[in-house]
Design a protein around this motif. Sequence first.
Motif, mmCIF file in Angstrom:
data_model
loop_
_atom_site.group_PDB
_atom_site.id
_atom_site.type_symbol
_atom_site.label_atom_id
_atom_site.label_comp_id
_atom_site.label_asym_id
_atom_site.label_seq_id
_atom_site.Cartn_x
_atom_site.Cartn_y
_atom_site.Cartn_z
ATOM 1 N N LYS A 152 31.952 35.199 35.964
ATOM 2 C CA LYS A 152 32.021 35.525 37.632
ATOM 3 C C LYS A 152 33.421 34.999 37.958
ATOM 4 N N ARG A 153 34.027 34.515 37.341
ATOM 5 C CA ARG A 153 35.400 33.837 37.867
ATOM 6 C C ARG A 153 36.242 35.026 38.381
ATOM 7 N N SER A 154 37.125 34.407 39.464
ATOM 8 C CA SER A 154 38.117 35.156 39.892
ATOM 9 C C SER A 154 39.474 35.721 38.999
ATOM 10 N N LYS A 155 39.758 36.761 38.937
ATOM 11 C CA LYS A 155 40.991 37.404 38.134
ATOM 12 C C LYS A 155 42.122 37.939 38.923
ATOM 13 N N ALA A 156 42.075 37.248 40.088
ATOM 14 C CA ALA A 156 43.125 37.662 41.149
ATOM 15 C C ALA A 156 44.358 37.397 40.711
ATOM 16 N N SER A 157 44.611 36.438 39.733
ATOM 17 C CA SER A 157 46.161 36.048 39.626
ATOM 18 C C SER A 157 46.150 36.056 37.935
ATOM 19 N N ASP A 158 45.305 36.628 37.244
ATOM 20 C CA ASP A 158 45.516 36.868 35.876
ATOM 21 C C ASP A 158 46.442 37.526 35.731
ATOM 22 N N GLY A 159 47.146 37.572 34.516
ATOM 23 C CA GLY A 159 48.031 38.478 34.145
ATOM 24 C C GLY A 159 48.726 38.351 32.715
ATOM 25 N N GLY A 160 49.318 39.529 32.159
ATOM 26 C CA GLY A 160 49.433 39.799 30.619
ATOM 27 C C GLY A 160 51.059 40.249 30.588
ATOM 28 N N ILE A 161 51.114 41.515 30.615
ATOM 29 C CA ILE A 161 52.331 42.088 30.561
ATOM 30 C C ILE A 161 53.171 41.868 32.021
ATOM 31 N N GLY A 162 54.406 41.776 31.837
ATOM 32 C CA GLY A 162 55.163 41.275 33.172
ATOM 33 C C GLY A 162 55.275 42.923 33.878
ATOM 34 N N ASP A 163 55.367 42.461 35.046
ATOM 35 C CA ASP A 163 55.845 43.328 36.016
ATOM 36 C C ASP A 163 57.246 43.686 36.038
ATOM 37 N N ALA A 164 57.840 44.617 37.027
ATOM 38 C CA ALA A 164 59.082 45.004 37.123
ATOM 39 C C ALA A 164 60.144 43.633 37.166
ATOM 40 N N ALA A 165 59.426 42.734 38.043
ATOM 41 C CA ALA A 165 60.442 41.700 38.331
ATOM 42 C C ALA A 165 60.555 40.651 36.968
ATOM 43 N N HIS A 166 59.504 40.738 36.300
ATOM 44 C CA HIS A 166 59.673 39.887 35.014
ATOM 45 C C HIS A 166 60.648 40.514 33.985
#
Length: 212
Positions: free
Chosen positions: A22-36
Amino acid sequence: MSWRMARSLDTALAEVNAAAPKRSKASDGGIGDAAHATRDSDHNPWIKDASGTGVVRARDFTHDPAGGFDADAFAEHVASLLGKHPALGTGAYVIWDWLIISTARLREGWRPYSGSNGHTKHCHVSVGTSGYDSTQTWGWPPQEKEWFEMATKEELRTVVREEIKKHFDREKARDQREKARDKKRHQKVMALLKGTSVDVAAIEAALTEEEA
């Protein structure tokens, strides 16, 4: 370009989710966005596997103690696996709360992180440039209770000493980071005051006296 996540990170994510469904995944990330994509980042699939598919070697895990996932404990756990887990060899590192630890500089322990994102909402884990597809368990969450019940007094003493050292190393790194940030602020203020009627020399002398 086709891409996929490193399988070792899929394994880590599965263990984290199983332990805290039930943990939050609000700041989870894998593939980078345009900035990355505009900078050198392991969130970009710049490494190619045997089939030519790009592999993302980084994943972020949201800090959510209330939801059952403490990123601080996870960061320490992964740090303890650097150089030992098949996926955490050359090129692997962990970033959490303005601190970084890497396999390449493991002897230095946690040190100040100077990037623009302090990673205070999530723990960043980058796996190595080889072994990234290992599906060996990350051992999360660690079964500490069973180990403590079986440990000898000397083993317990060793663990306590190591934990105390980790604590002081991290505090030292944080202190170094704060001093570096204060120095930058000081330099900016002095630069802004030059050319005004303010007595810059007097301010410099007062600040130097205060630091002493």
